[in-house]
Design an enzyme around this catalytic site. Structure first.
Site, PDB file in Angstrom:
ATOM      1  N   THR A  11      -3.081   1.185  12.706  1.00 53.59           N
ATOM      2  CA  THR A  11      -2.997  -0.084  13.432  1.00 53.59           C
ATOM      3  C   THR A  11      -3.676  -1.220  12.662  1.00 53.59           C
ATOM      4  O   THR A  11      -3.679  -2.358  13.113  1.00 53.59           O
ATOM      5  CB  THR A  11      -3.666   0.041  14.817  1.00 53.59           C
ATOM      6  OG1 THR A  11      -4.996   0.548  14.601  1.00 53.59           O
ATOM      7  CG2 THR A  11      -2.904   0.979  15.721  1.00 53.59           C
ATOM      8  N   SER A  40      -6.718   2.300  20.276  1.00 47.89           N
ATOM      9  CA  SER A  40      -5.280   2.117  20.023  1.00 47.89           C
ATOM     10  C   SER A  40      -4.406   3.221  20.598  1.00 47.89           C
ATOM     11  O   SER A  40      -3.171   3.150  20.476  1.00 47.89           O
ATOM     12  CB  SER A  40      -5.026   2.049  18.518  1.00 47.89           C
ATOM     13  OG  SER A  40      -5.773   1.039  17.956  1.00 47.89           O
ATOM     14  N   ARG A 100     -13.940   7.221  -4.545  1.00 52.74           N
ATOM     15  CA  ARG A 100     -13.393   6.744  -5.828  1.00 52.74           C
ATOM     16  C   ARG A 100     -14.175   7.201  -7.049  1.00 52.74           C
ATOM     17  O   ARG A 100     -13.596   7.512  -8.079  1.00 52.74           O
ATOM     18  CB  ARG A 100     -13.341   5.210  -5.835  1.00 52.74           C
ATOM     19  CG  ARG A 100     -12.258   4.661  -4.934  1.00 52.74           C
ATOM     20  CD  ARG A 100     -12.252   3.144  -5.007  1.00 52.74           C
ATOM     21  NE  ARG A 100     -11.412   2.597  -3.959  1.00 52.74           N
ATOM     22  CZ  ARG A 100     -11.603   1.425  -3.394  1.00 52.74           C
ATOM     23  NH1 ARG A 100     -12.622   0.662  -3.761  1.00 52.74           N
ATOM     24  NH2 ARG A 100     -10.796   0.995  -2.451  1.00 52.74           N
ATOM     25  N   CYS A 129      -8.536  -3.162  -4.545  1.00 49.65           N
ATOM     26  CA  CYS A 129      -7.389  -4.061  -4.754  1.00 49.65           C
ATOM     27  C   CYS A 129      -7.527  -4.910  -6.027  1.00 49.65           C
ATOM     28  O   CYS A 129      -6.572  -5.065  -6.796  1.00 49.65           O
ATOM     29  CB  CYS A 129      -7.219  -4.961  -3.532  1.00 49.65           C
ATOM     30  SG  CYS A 129      -8.775  -5.600  -2.900  1.00 49.65           S
ATOM     31  N   GLN A 156      -9.991 -14.106  -3.797  1.00 46.20           N
ATOM     32  CA  GLN A 156      -9.456 -13.023  -2.965  1.00 46.20           C
ATOM     33  C   GLN A 156      -9.094 -13.475  -1.548  1.00 46.20           C
ATOM     34  O   GLN A 156      -9.853 -14.192  -0.889  1.00 46.20           O
ATOM     35  CB  GLN A 156     -10.467 -11.869  -2.912  1.00 46.20           C
ATOM     36  CG  GLN A 156     -10.689 -11.266  -4.288  1.00 46.20           C
ATOM     37  CD  GLN A 156     -11.592 -10.034  -4.295  1.00 46.20           C
ATOM     38  OE1 GLN A 156     -12.400  -9.897  -5.206  1.00 46.20           O
ATOM     39  NE2 GLN A 156     -11.454  -9.144  -3.333  1.00 46.20           N
ATOM     40  N   SER A 159      -7.098 -11.186   3.947  1.00 44.22           N
ATOM     41  CA  SER A 159      -6.511  -9.939   4.473  1.00 44.22           C
ATOM     42  C   SER A 159      -7.192  -8.711   3.881  1.00 44.22           C
ATOM     43  O   SER A 159      -7.152  -7.640   4.492  1.00 44.22           O
ATOM     44  CB  SER A 159      -5.003  -9.896   4.194  1.00 44.22           C
ATOM     45  OG  SER A 159      -4.754 -10.131   2.832  1.00 44.22           O
ATOM     46  N   GLY A 160      -7.856  -8.876   2.741  1.00 39.73           N
ATOM     47  CA  GLY A 160      -8.627  -7.770   2.163  1.00 39.73           C
ATOM     48  C   GLY A 160      -9.791  -7.347   3.043  1.00 39.73           C
ATOM     49  O   GLY A 160     -10.317  -6.243   2.895  1.00 39.73           O
ATOM     50  N   HIS A 238      -4.301 -11.738  -3.973  1.00 39.33           N
ATOM     51  CA  HIS A 238      -5.514 -11.975  -4.764  1.00 39.33           C
ATOM     52  C   HIS A 238      -5.110 -12.557  -6.126  1.00 39.33           C
ATOM     53  O   HIS A 238      -4.143 -12.097  -6.750  1.00 39.33           O
ATOM     54  CB  HIS A 238      -6.246 -10.665  -5.052  1.00 39.33           C
ATOM     55  CG  HIS A 238      -6.945 -10.059  -3.873  1.00 39.33           C
ATOM     56  ND1 HIS A 238      -7.025 -10.648  -2.635  1.00 39.33           N
ATOM     57  CD2 HIS A 238      -7.636  -8.884  -3.771  1.00 39.33           C
ATOM     58  CE1 HIS A 238      -7.715  -9.873  -1.819  1.00 39.33           C
ATOM     59  NE2 HIS A 238      -8.098  -8.793  -2.485  1.00 39.33           N
ATOM     60  N   ASN A 311      -2.406  -8.287  -2.298  1.00 35.42           N
ATOM     61  CA  ASN A 311      -3.498  -7.314  -2.160  1.00 35.42           C
ATOM     62  C   ASN A 311      -3.217  -6.227  -1.138  1.00 35.42           C
ATOM     63  O   ASN A 311      -3.714  -5.108  -1.276  1.00 35.42           O
ATOM     64  CB  ASN A 311      -4.801  -8.039  -1.794  1.00 35.42           C
ATOM     65  CG  ASN A 311      -4.657  -8.877  -0.538  1.00 35.42           C
ATOM     66  OD1 ASN A 311      -3.799  -9.764  -0.459  1.00 35.42           O
ATOM     67  ND2 ASN A 311      -5.461  -8.590   0.462  1.00 35.42           N
TER      68      ASN A 311
HETATM   69  P1  A2P Z   1      -8.262   0.753  15.766  1.00 36.29           P
HETATM   70  O1  A2P Z   1      -7.340  -0.408  15.639  1.00 36.29           O
HETATM   71  O2  A2P Z   1      -7.861   1.717  16.830  1.00 36.29           O
HETATM   72  O3  A2P Z   1      -9.735   0.366  15.824  1.00 36.29           O
HETATM   73  P2  A2P Z   1      -8.584  -3.122   9.687  1.00 36.29           P
HETATM   74  O4  A2P Z   1      -9.000  -2.764   8.290  1.00 36.29           O
HETATM   75  O5  A2P Z   1      -7.391  -4.034   9.727  1.00 36.29           O
HETATM   76  O6  A2P Z   1      -9.725  -3.619  10.510  1.00 36.29           O
HETATM   77  O7  A2P Z   1      -8.090  -1.723  10.363  1.00 36.29           O
HETATM   78  C1  A2P Z   1      -8.889  -0.587  10.455  1.00 36.29           C
HETATM   79  C2  A2P Z   1      -8.055   0.600  10.920  1.00 36.29           C
HETATM   80  O8  A2P Z   1      -8.899   1.751  10.969  1.00 36.29           O
HETATM   81  C3  A2P Z   1      -7.508   0.433  12.319  1.00 36.29           C
HETATM   82  O9  A2P Z   1      -6.271   1.121  12.427  1.00 36.29           O
HETATM   83  C4  A2P Z   1      -8.560   1.120  13.178  1.00 36.29           C
HETATM   84  O10 A2P Z   1      -8.080   1.613  14.402  1.00 36.29           O
HETATM   85  C5  A2P Z   1      -8.891   2.296  12.282  1.00 36.29           C
HETATM   86  N1  A2P Z   1     -10.217   2.856  12.618  1.00 36.29           N
HETATM   87  C6  A2P Z   1     -11.426   2.255  12.527  1.00 36.29           C
HETATM   88  N2  A2P Z   1     -12.413   3.087  12.942  1.00 36.29           N
HETATM   89  C7  A2P Z   1     -11.807   4.248  13.297  1.00 36.29           C
HETATM   90  C8  A2P Z   1     -12.267   5.514  13.800  1.00 36.29           C
HETATM   91  N3  A2P Z   1     -13.557   5.750  14.014  1.00 36.29           N
HETATM   92  N4  A2P Z   1     -11.344   6.477  14.040  1.00 36.29           N
HETATM   93  C9  A2P Z   1     -10.032   6.248  13.825  1.00 36.29           C
HETATM   94  N5  A2P Z   1      -9.536   5.084  13.367  1.00 36.29           N
HETATM   95  C10 A2P Z   1     -10.402   4.098  13.093  1.00 36.29           C
END
Ligand code: A2P
Length: 331
Positions: A11, A40, A100, A129, A156, A159-160, A238, A311
């Site tokens: 998500t 989510s 990494r 990135c 940069q 969105s990163g 970027h 990126n």
């Molecule tokens: P969620 O949207 O349910 O919090 P971004 O980098 O755009 O902030 O997105 C981070 C992604 O990592 C999202 O899909 C977020 O889900 C997911 N995420 C963050 N923490 C967890 C966690 N503890 N367990 C599972 N997914 C996670």
């Protein structure tokens, strides 16, 4: 038979791109499963003609059988869940910085070091990135002349930093008094020379990633890399101003032709016609664009380049999907 693929963090800004790129590139998938946090669960993400339900990320889910699991949910999630998935026999392609620099874990830009994937199973790391686009542009020149020193400044996109940062910029564009939460300063109308935390030596973690990841990918710890990483109010793409010094005298015409003939690169460099790459021009594409190619005014062994890539795509999701494709092609 198609593949069984999982996306963890589906998500998020990068996770959604991963799903989109798996579809765009027509990766042969039978089952696609999407994972995120409790927040989510029950929401859906579009893939081809279906809306796929997002599942809760659990240890048990990661122990099930997948051909590939793409992770982009931050370092903490990768630290905990990627080894569980890999121990269950799954190939993990991890977009976080967690693994990494771990010895034995390949850090891969498919145009540069695909050989490190041959016969490998386990966790594979997707580089930072800013490192990815710099490696696509510089590795062919390194092969020809040998790189001695790199001085790079980055510009940069927000969105990163994830979806929250995109929202923060968009809100500040509508209302410049909208408070900053993601960054230490307002990002609208600004540029912030601070990405990730500061290290004792005055460099940020983002800058040091560019140093150490370059050494690992080019398999050369002697290369002197001096980065300054800057966040600017751009949503996607970027840019990097790169000054590179080589071990040998260069021929700038040859530099052009090497770059033009190398995989993943598009040269856009017609100053007389105002042709050079910018983030807005190249957003939503998968190439690394190189322009403003100039020989050093004083030295015979150095050049300056302007390097731009999307990126979220080449810098993250596309590179991860290309790793999957490379592994499939090496079977
Ligand atoms: P969620 O949207 O349910 O919090 P971004 O980098 O755009 O902030 O997105 C981070 C992604 O990592 C999202 O899909 C977020 O889900 C997911 N995420 C963050 N923490 C967890 C966690 N503890 N367990 C599972 N997914 C996670």
């Amino acid at each position: 038979m198609g593949l069984t693929v999982g996306v963890v963090g589906a998500t998020g800004a990068v996770g959604r791109k991963m799903v989109q790129i798996l579809e765009e590139r027509n990766v042969s998938i039978d089952t696609l499963r999407l994972f995120a946090s409790q927040k989510s669960v029950g929401t859906t993400v579009k893939y081809k003609d279906t809306e796929i339900k997002v599942e809760l990320l659990t240890e048990d889910a990661m122990k099930e059988q997948f051909d590939y699991i793409l992770f982009s949910a931050g370092g903490g999630v990768s630290e905990k869940y990627a080894p569980i998935a890999a121990d269950a026999g799954n190939i993990v392609i991890d977009n976080s910085s967690q693994w990494r620099m771990t010895d034995g874990i390949p850090l891969v830009v498919p145009e540069v070091n695909p050989h490190t994937l041959k016969g490998y199973r386990g966790i594979i790391a997707n580089p930072n990135c800013s490192t990815i686009q710099m490696m696509v542009a510089l590795s062919p020149l390194h092969k020809r002349y040998g790189i001695k020193r790199i001085v790079v400044s980055t510009y940069q996109a927000v969105s990163g930093s994830g979806q929250n940062a995109i929202d923060e910029l968009e809100n500040q564009l509508k209302d410049c008094d909208y408070p900053n939460k993601v960054y230490t300063r307002k990002i609208v109308g600004n540029c912030i020379p601070h990405i990730d935390v500061f290290n004792e030596n005055g460099f940020t973690k983002e800058e040091l990633k560019m140093v150490y990841e370059t050494h690992k990918i080019l398999e050369d710890k002697e290369i002197e890399v001096n980065p300054t990483a800057v966040r600017i109010p751009v949503v996607y793409g970027h840019s990097e101003s790169i000054y590179v010094e080589f071990n040998e005298t260069i021929n700038i015409e040859e530099v052009y032709s090497i770059l033009e003939g190398s995989p993943g690169i598009k040269v856009v460099d017609l100053p007389a016609e105002n042709q050079y790459p910018t983030p807005l021009d190249i957003a939503n594409t998968d190439y690394t664009y190189v322009g403003r190619i100039r020989k050093d005014l004083y030295k015979s062994n150095a050049a300056s380049l302007w390097v731009v890539a999307d990126n979220l795509r080449k810098g993250a999701a596309t590179n991860a999907v290309q790793i999957l494709e490379t592994m499939e092609s090496q079977k």
